[in-house]
Design a protein around this motif. Structure first.
Motif, PDB file in Angstrom:
ATOM      1  N   GLY A  75       0.850  -1.189   0.000  1.00 29.30           N
ATOM      2  CA  GLY A  75       0.000   0.000   0.000  1.00 29.30           C
ATOM      3  C   GLY A  75       0.881   1.232   0.000  1.00 29.30           C
ATOM      4  O   GLY A  75       2.111   1.123   0.133  1.00 29.30           O
ATOM      5  N   ARG A 157       3.429  16.449   0.789  1.00 22.51           N
ATOM      6  CA  ARG A 157       2.089  16.028   0.349  1.00 22.51           C
ATOM      7  C   ARG A 157       1.542  17.038  -0.642  1.00 22.51           C
ATOM      8  O   ARG A 157       2.000  18.173  -0.718  1.00 22.51           O
ATOM      9  CB  ARG A 157       1.146  15.864   1.539  1.00 22.51           C
ATOM     10  N   ASP A 184       4.032  11.686  -0.759  1.00 18.69           N
ATOM     11  CA  ASP A 184       2.859  10.840  -0.518  1.00 18.69           C
ATOM     12  C   ASP A 184       1.815  11.191  -1.571  1.00 18.69           C
ATOM     13  O   ASP A 184       1.099  12.178  -1.443  1.00 18.69           O
ATOM     14  CB  ASP A 184       2.324  11.119   0.895  1.00 18.69           C
ATOM     15  N   ASP A 187      -3.407   9.005  -3.176  1.00 18.06           N
ATOM     16  CA  ASP A 187      -4.688   9.144  -3.880  1.00 18.06           C
ATOM     17  C   ASP A 187      -4.601  10.177  -5.005  1.00 18.06           C
ATOM     18  O   ASP A 187      -5.607  10.650  -5.499  1.00 18.06           O
ATOM     19  CB  ASP A 187      -5.793   9.521  -2.887  1.00 18.06           C
ATOM     20  N   SER A 220      -2.127  -3.360  -1.962  1.00 14.58           N
ATOM     21  CA  SER A 220      -0.993  -3.181  -2.871  1.00 14.58           C
ATOM     22  C   SER A 220      -0.734  -1.699  -3.078  1.00 14.58           C
ATOM     23  O   SER A 220      -1.609  -0.866  -2.863  1.00 14.58           O
ATOM     24  CB  SER A 220      -1.243  -3.855  -4.233  1.00 14.58           C
TER      25      SER A 220
END
Ligand code: PLP
Length: 395
Positions: A75, A157, A184, A187, A220
Motif C-alpha cells: 500500500g 504532500r 505521498d 490518492d 498493494s
C-alpha cells in the motif's frame, strides 16, 4: 464447520455495503476486474523467488509509469515506511538490522500544512518529525535552516492549503543539502501524468496506492523513483533469511540482496497475487485510462435523477480533485434530518449504504461513483429520498 462451497458474506452474518464512498480501506477498496482476478489466480499456482519477482515486475511498472524504478508494496502507507527506512540508513546492513534505532539521520521534515494521520508511516521506523512553517504558509528559509546532517528526508504532500512550498522549491533546497524528498501521492495518481510531473519537479521517492484509482488489490501499492533508492527497498522488505553459501544471484538483475535479514518492512510483506494483480491493474489502466468514465457518469446521473423526487434536497455536481472524479454533493439543510442522521439511517437500512462524510459537518453527504456497480446509483438516490420522506411523514 462445514467448508463453504458457494461463499457469501451473508452466510457469515455480514451485511454487504453499497459503496458510494469510493476507494476507502475501511470498506475494503474497490471491486477488481475479472482480468486482475484471473491473473491473481495464476500467480498463486506457482512459486517464484520473491526478489526476482519484485525486480521483474518493478522493471515493467517503471516502463508503464515512465519512472526510473518501481517496487511493489502492500500500500502507499507501507511505501512511505519503506521509503523512510531507505532514506534513514540506505542499504547499510547494520542500519537495516538496527531500525527503528536510527543513526545520525534521524529526522524527517514536514510542512505543518502537510501533516496527516499517515505520518505514522514514517515515524514507525524510528524517525522524528520536525514541523516547519504554519498551517497556511511556509517560507523557504524555514526549510533551508533545518537541512543538516540529521535529516533523513523531507516528506511532501499534495494540495496543502495556502501559501506553502511547492514540490519544486522543496526539492531544490533539499537536493542542495543532499536530502531526498519523499512524496505521498497515495490518492493523487492516477492520472499517470501527475506521477511524471512529480518526478520532473524533483521527487526522489513517490508512494502511490494500488487499491485506489488503479483498481489493483486493496493491499498493494507502488513506490517509484530513483533507481539507487528503490534498489535498497528490498533489503528492508523482503524475507532474506538465506544462506550465502547456496543463494544464487538474481536471474533478473544479477543482484545478491543479502545484508539484512527480516528488516523493518517484513511485516508489510506482499504476496505474489498482490504483485501480479497490481501489475495487471496498472496495465489495464494505462491501456485504457478512461475505461470507467462513462460507467461513473451513468451511475451519478441515475442517482441525481432519483434525488429530484424530493424538493428539499439540494444536489450539486462536485469534483474530487485528488481522485480526479466527478461526485454529487447532497445538502440536507432544508430537510428535517441532518447529514449525520441520514448517514446513520443509510448504514442501518437495506441495502446498507455508505457515502462520503467529509462535508457532513456542513450537512452535506457526497456520492463518489468509483465503487458503484450498475444500478447502485439509482438505489442510493431512492434510499435517500425514502429516508427524508419518512422523516417528514413522521411529523
Ligand atoms: C489512502 C492514503 C494513504 C494510504 O494508502 P494505502 O495504499 O491505503 O496504504 C496514504 N496517504 C494518503 C494521503 C492517502 O490518501
Amino acid at each position: 464447520m462445514r467448508i463453504p462451497t458457494a461463499f457469501s458474506y451473508g452466510g457469515l452474518g455480514l451485511r454487504p455495503v453499497v459503496n458510494g464512498l469510493g476507494p476507502v480501506t475501511r470498506l475494503g477498496g474497490l471491486p477488481l476486474s475479472d482480468t486482475v482476478i484471473e491473473a491473481m489466480r495464476w500467480a498463486v499456482a506457482t512459486n517464484v523467488r520473491m526478489d526476482e519477482l519484485q525486480e521483474a515486475v518493478g522493471i515493467e511498472l517503471a516502463r508503464l509509469l515512465d519512472v526510473p524504478a518501481a517496487y511493489v508494496t502492500s500500500g502507499a502507507s507501507a511505501g512511505l515506511t519503506l521509503a523512510a527506512a531507505v532514506c534513514a540508513v540506505g542499504g547499510d546492513s547494520r542500519g537495516v538490522d538496527e531500525l527503528p534505532v536510527t543513526g545520525t539521520r534521524s529526522r524527517v521534515i514536514v510542512q505543518m500544512a502537510h501533516r496527516d494521520p499517515y505520518d505514522h508511516a514514517v515515524t514507525a521506523v524510528g524517525l522524528r518529525l520536525t514541523e516547519i512553517g504554519y498551517p497556511y504558509s511556509t517560507r523557504p528559509h524555514e526549510l533551508a535552516r533545518e537541512l543538516d546532517g540529521t535529516v533523513a528526508a523531507v516528506l511532501h504532500r499534495l494540495g496543502g492549503n495556502g501559501d506553502v512550498l511547492p514540490l519544486r522549491t522543496v526539492a531544490e533546497l533539499s537536493h542542495a543539502a543532499g536530502v531526498p524528498v519523499i512524496v505521498d501521492a497515495a490518492d493523487y495518481v492516477p492520472p499517470v501524468s501527475r506521477l511524471r510531473q512529480l518526478m520532473d519537479d524533483g521527487a526522489d521517492l513517490v508512494a502511490v496506492s494500488g487499491g485506489k484509482s488503479f483498481r489493483g488489490p486493496q493491499a498493494s501499492g507502488v513506490l517509484c523513483g530513483r533507481a539507487d533508492l528503490i534498489r535498497d527497498v528490498a533489503l528492508h522488505h523482503l524475507d532474506m533469511d538465506l544462506r550465502e553459501a547456496t543463494w544464487q544471484p538474481s536471474d533478473i538483475t544479477g543482484l545478491w540482496p543479502t545484508g539484512g535479514r527480516e528488516g523493518i518492512g517484513r511485516g508489510m510483506k506482499v504476496g505474489r497475487e498482490q504483485i501480479i494483480g497490481l501489475l495487471v491493474a496498472v496495465c489495464e489502466h494505462v491501456a485504457e485510462p478512461d475505461r470507467w468514465v462513462s460507467h461513473h457518469a451513468t451511475e451519478l446521473a441515475a442517482c441525481e435523477r432519483a434525488l429530484t423526487a424530493c424538493d428539499a434536497l439540494r444536489v450539486t455536481r462536485a469534483h474530487n480533485a485528488f481522485l480526479d472524479v466527478a461526485t454529487l454533493a447532497i445538502d440536507f439543510s432544508a430537510t428535517l434530518l441532518d447529514a449525520d442522521e441520514v448517514a446513520r439511517q443509510l448504514d442501518r437500512g437495506t441495502p446498507r449504504i455508505q457515502l462520503g462524510e467529509q462535508d457532513a459537518w456542513r450537512n452535506v453527504l457526497v456520492v463518489n461513483p468509483l465503487g458503484l456497480a450498475a444500478g447502485e446509483g439509482a438505489q442510493i438516490g431512492e434510499r435517500i429520498v425514502g429516508v427524508v420522506r419518512a422523516a417528514s411523514d413522521g411529523t
